[in-house]
Each structure stands twice: as structure tokens, then as C-alpha cells.
Design an enzyme around this catalytic site. Structure first.
Site, PDB file in Angstrom:
ATOM      1  N   THR A  29      61.402   7.089  11.278  1.00 37.91           N
ATOM      2  CA  THR A  29      60.258   6.172  11.156  1.00 37.91           C
ATOM      3  C   THR A  29      60.440   4.938  12.037  1.00 37.91           C
ATOM      4  O   THR A  29      59.474   4.407  12.579  1.00 37.91           O
ATOM      5  CB  THR A  29      60.015   5.736   9.694  1.00 37.91           C
ATOM      6  N   PHE A  36      56.300  11.754   5.795  1.00 39.30           N
ATOM      7  CA  PHE A  36      55.213  12.393   5.046  1.00 39.30           C
ATOM      8  C   PHE A  36      54.923  11.694   3.725  1.00 39.30           C
ATOM      9  O   PHE A  36      53.800  11.706   3.253  1.00 39.30           O
ATOM     10  CB  PHE A  36      55.551  13.864   4.751  1.00 39.30           C
ATOM     11  N   ARG A  37      55.965  11.150   3.109  1.00 37.49           N
ATOM     12  CA  ARG A  37      55.774  10.734   1.719  1.00 37.49           C
ATOM     13  C   ARG A  37      55.759   9.226   1.474  1.00 37.49           C
ATOM     14  O   ARG A  37      55.492   8.800   0.360  1.00 37.49           O
ATOM     15  CB  ARG A  37      56.820  11.406   0.831  1.00 37.49           C
ATOM     16  N   VAL A 104      61.911  17.475  13.193  1.00 35.99           N
ATOM     17  CA  VAL A 104      61.525  18.441  14.214  1.00 35.99           C
ATOM     18  C   VAL A 104      61.366  17.752  15.573  1.00 35.99           C
ATOM     19  O   VAL A 104      60.918  18.354  16.535  1.00 35.99           O
ATOM     20  CB  VAL A 104      60.209  19.148  13.799  1.00 35.99           C
ATOM     21  N   HIS A 120      64.313  22.783  10.003  1.00 34.88           N
ATOM     22  CA  HIS A 120      62.870  23.015   9.999  1.00 34.88           C
ATOM     23  C   HIS A 120      62.328  23.274  11.409  1.00 34.88           C
ATOM     24  O   HIS A 120      61.147  23.041  11.674  1.00 34.88           O
ATOM     25  CB  HIS A 120      62.152  21.824   9.351  1.00 34.88           C
ATOM     26  N   CYS A 128      53.585  32.295  20.067  1.00 36.02           N
ATOM     27  CA  CYS A 128      52.372  32.919  19.548  1.00 36.02           C
ATOM     28  C   CYS A 128      52.658  33.420  18.131  1.00 36.02           C
ATOM     29  O   CYS A 128      53.650  34.100  17.897  1.00 36.02           O
ATOM     30  CB  CYS A 128      51.953  34.069  20.460  1.00 36.02           C
ATOM     31  N   CYS A 149      48.203  37.937  24.274  1.00 35.98           N
ATOM     32  CA  CYS A 149      47.421  38.716  23.295  1.00 35.98           C
ATOM     33  C   CYS A 149      46.223  37.957  22.722  1.00 35.98           C
ATOM     34  O   CYS A 149      45.547  38.460  21.833  1.00 35.98           O
ATOM     35  CB  CYS A 149      48.333  39.169  22.153  1.00 35.98           C
TER      36      CYS A 149
END
Ligand code: NAD
Ligand code: ZN
Length: 239
Positions: A29, A36-37, A104, A120, A128, A149
Site C-alpha cells: 500500500t 482489498f480490505r 501479484v 497468488h 488464454c 483461439c
């Protein structure tokens, strides 16, 4: 911040022969990446955990893609901070064996840490969903389908509803099981299975977080403070 707690952390770091660090979104942060929280307005008033999910990938792909495009764009111009650098320095000096991270953003590696287990996945590479072919990040940002594809492109992150990469989890589990010291930084410990890892440590356990209310009972040492502050101050005591 309680200086006797910092001294204790520093002395444990010196004594420990095998220290594992576990990090979460609170580690980043201070680099400008929201967690997220923590309280505070979130993107389009949507709970990020619901968008970062298999359900969203399968049923609300445009929302899912916009969310990740926003997150990837947030990374632009953000850098690892002093706290990330301290951890990298500790690894070089043999004070830290490895980092297991839920982040991440790849900031640990960017700061120079080598032994990083990405529990994670990461948001810097894309594949894909349908044929697993690797694609360029640029193609995802330009909202293109898979060149092979025409399937859905997605970042190589672990979504809620998906299992963790076996090797990273296995490495993290083994390391923490044999650690004399686990230092847990900036995670709410609400996400399974990573929240099970600290209790595998048979040695000492330290928790560094801005908000230590909820998850701290299992720890031997709890330091309330920001990741950057605590780590840089501990580093000064280690010299
Ligand atoms: P979380 O949002 O659940 O918890 C973050 C914790 O860090 C909170 O307890 C908060 O009080 C604390 N915190 C916030 N700022 C801090 C600071 N400067 N110093 C110390 N503590 C601070 O995050 P989580 O536990 O990592 O789990 C969330 C999930 O979201 C994970 O799956 C993770 O992959 C993903 N995520 C990753 C990033 C990233 O890569 N930077 C960012 C957001 C979410
Ligand atoms: Zn494809």
C-alpha cells in the site's frame, strides 16, 4: 511505535537460522497499490474480492477485464518501497531465507529479492483461459481475444475459486514448517489457505500490520505499524 518490540524483532532476526517472511497487500500500500480490505472507497463501489473471482471471469468478463486493466494500470509508475528493499537486503545477508507472498505485483523481485514464492501468481503476465496459450500483456490491455483461439485472456493470478500453484504453496509450506522465525507482514489473514501458513511455524512468529486487532492472537510478537516504517526501523537496529 514500541521500540522494545522492534529490538525484540531485531534480536530474533539475528538469532534465527531460518527466517521466512509472509507478505500480503499491506506490504504494497505504501507503494500506492490499494489493498482489498482496508476501509476506503473502492473502484465502482464493488468489493474487489467478488470481481477477482472465477465467477466474474466466467459470467461477467467485461467487468473482470476492466478491473484487471485498472489494477495493471495502477502498477504503472509505482515502485517497491524501502521496506521491500530491506527484505531484499536481509536475504542477501542471510537473515531471510525466502518470502512467500500473496501479492501479484512482483515488487519483491523488483526490489532484489530472489527466493520469492508467488502464492497468488502475478499480474504482469497473461494467458488464454480457454487454450492456456501465453499472450502479451498489451493484448489484454487492448481488450483483444486470444490470437490463437479467440478465447478470453486473463492475468496469471489466482482467482477466488481457483487453487494455488502447487509448487509455490509446497515450497512455502515446507519453508515455514522448518522456520525458527516467521515474520508476517501486511496481511489480514482472511484468505484461505495462506492464512493457515503461520501456524505451521514451530519457532517464533511476529506479525507486523497497521491494524493488528483481529488476527494477532497466535503471534508471539505483534507490532502495530506500517510495513515500511517497521522494516526500516528494524533494519537500523540490525546494523
Ligand atoms: P487484505 O487487503 O485482506 O489485507 C491487507 C492488510 O494489510 C490489512 O489487515 C491492513 O490493515 C494491512 N495494511 C494496509 N496497509 C498497511 C501498511 N502500510 N503496513 C502494514 N499493514 C498494512 O490483503 P491480503 O491479506 O493480502 O489478501 C488479499 C488478497 O488480495 C490476496 O489474495 C492478494 O493476492 C490480493 N491483493 C494483492 C495486492 C498486491 O499484489 N499488491 C493488492 C491487493 C490485493
Ligand atoms: Zn486461446
Amino acid at each position: 511505535m514500541d521500540s522494545s518490540k522492534l529490538s525484540l524483532l531485531a534480536s530474533w532476526m539475528k538469532q534465527s537460522k531460518y527466517t521466512v517472511v509472509l507478505t500480503g497487500a499491506g506490504m504494497s500500500t505504501e507503494s500506492g497499490i490499494p489493498d482489498f480490505r482496508s476501509p476506503g472507497g473502492w473502484w465502482r463501489n464493488i468489493d474487489p474480492a467478488t470481481v477477482a473471482s472465477r465467477y466474474a471471469l466466467e459470467n461477467r468478463y467485461e467487468l473482470f477485464r476492466d478491473f484487471y486493466i485498472m489494477r495493471i494500470n495502477t502498477l504503472e509508475g509505482c515502485k517497491p518501497h524501502e521496506g521491500h528493499k530491506v527484505l531484499a537486503e536481509w536475504e542477501k545477508r542471510g537473515l531471510v531465507h525466502c518470502i512467500a507472498t500473496q501479492n501479484v505485483d512482483r515488487f519483491h523481485q523488483e526490489a532484489g529479492s530472489r527466493n520469492v514464492y508467488e502464492l497468488h501468481g502475478n499480474i504482469r503476465t497473461v494467458r488464454c483461459e480457454d487454450c492456456s496459450n501465453a499472450a502479451e500483456l498489451k493484448e489484454f490491455l487492448e481488450k483483444k481475444p486470444c490470437a490463437k483461439c479467440k478465447g478470453k485472456l486473463r492475468p496469471n493470478v489466482v482467482l477466488f475459486g481457483e487453487s494455488l500453484p502447487y509448487e509455490a504453496l509446497d515450497n512455502a509450506t515446507h519453508s515455514i514448517s522448518k522456520a525458527d522465525l516467521a515474520v508476517v507482514v501486511g496481511t489480514s489473514l482472511q484468505v484461505y489457505p495462506v492464512n493457515q501458513l503461520p501456524e505451521l511455524c514451530k519457532g517464533k512468529k511476529a506479525y507486523i500490520n497497521l491494524d493488528t486487532g483481529r488476527s494477532s492472537s497466535q503471534f508471539d510478537l505483534v507490532i502495530e505499524g506500517s510495513a515500511r516504517d517497521v522494516l526500516t526501523k528494524a533494519e537500523m537496529l540490525l546494523d
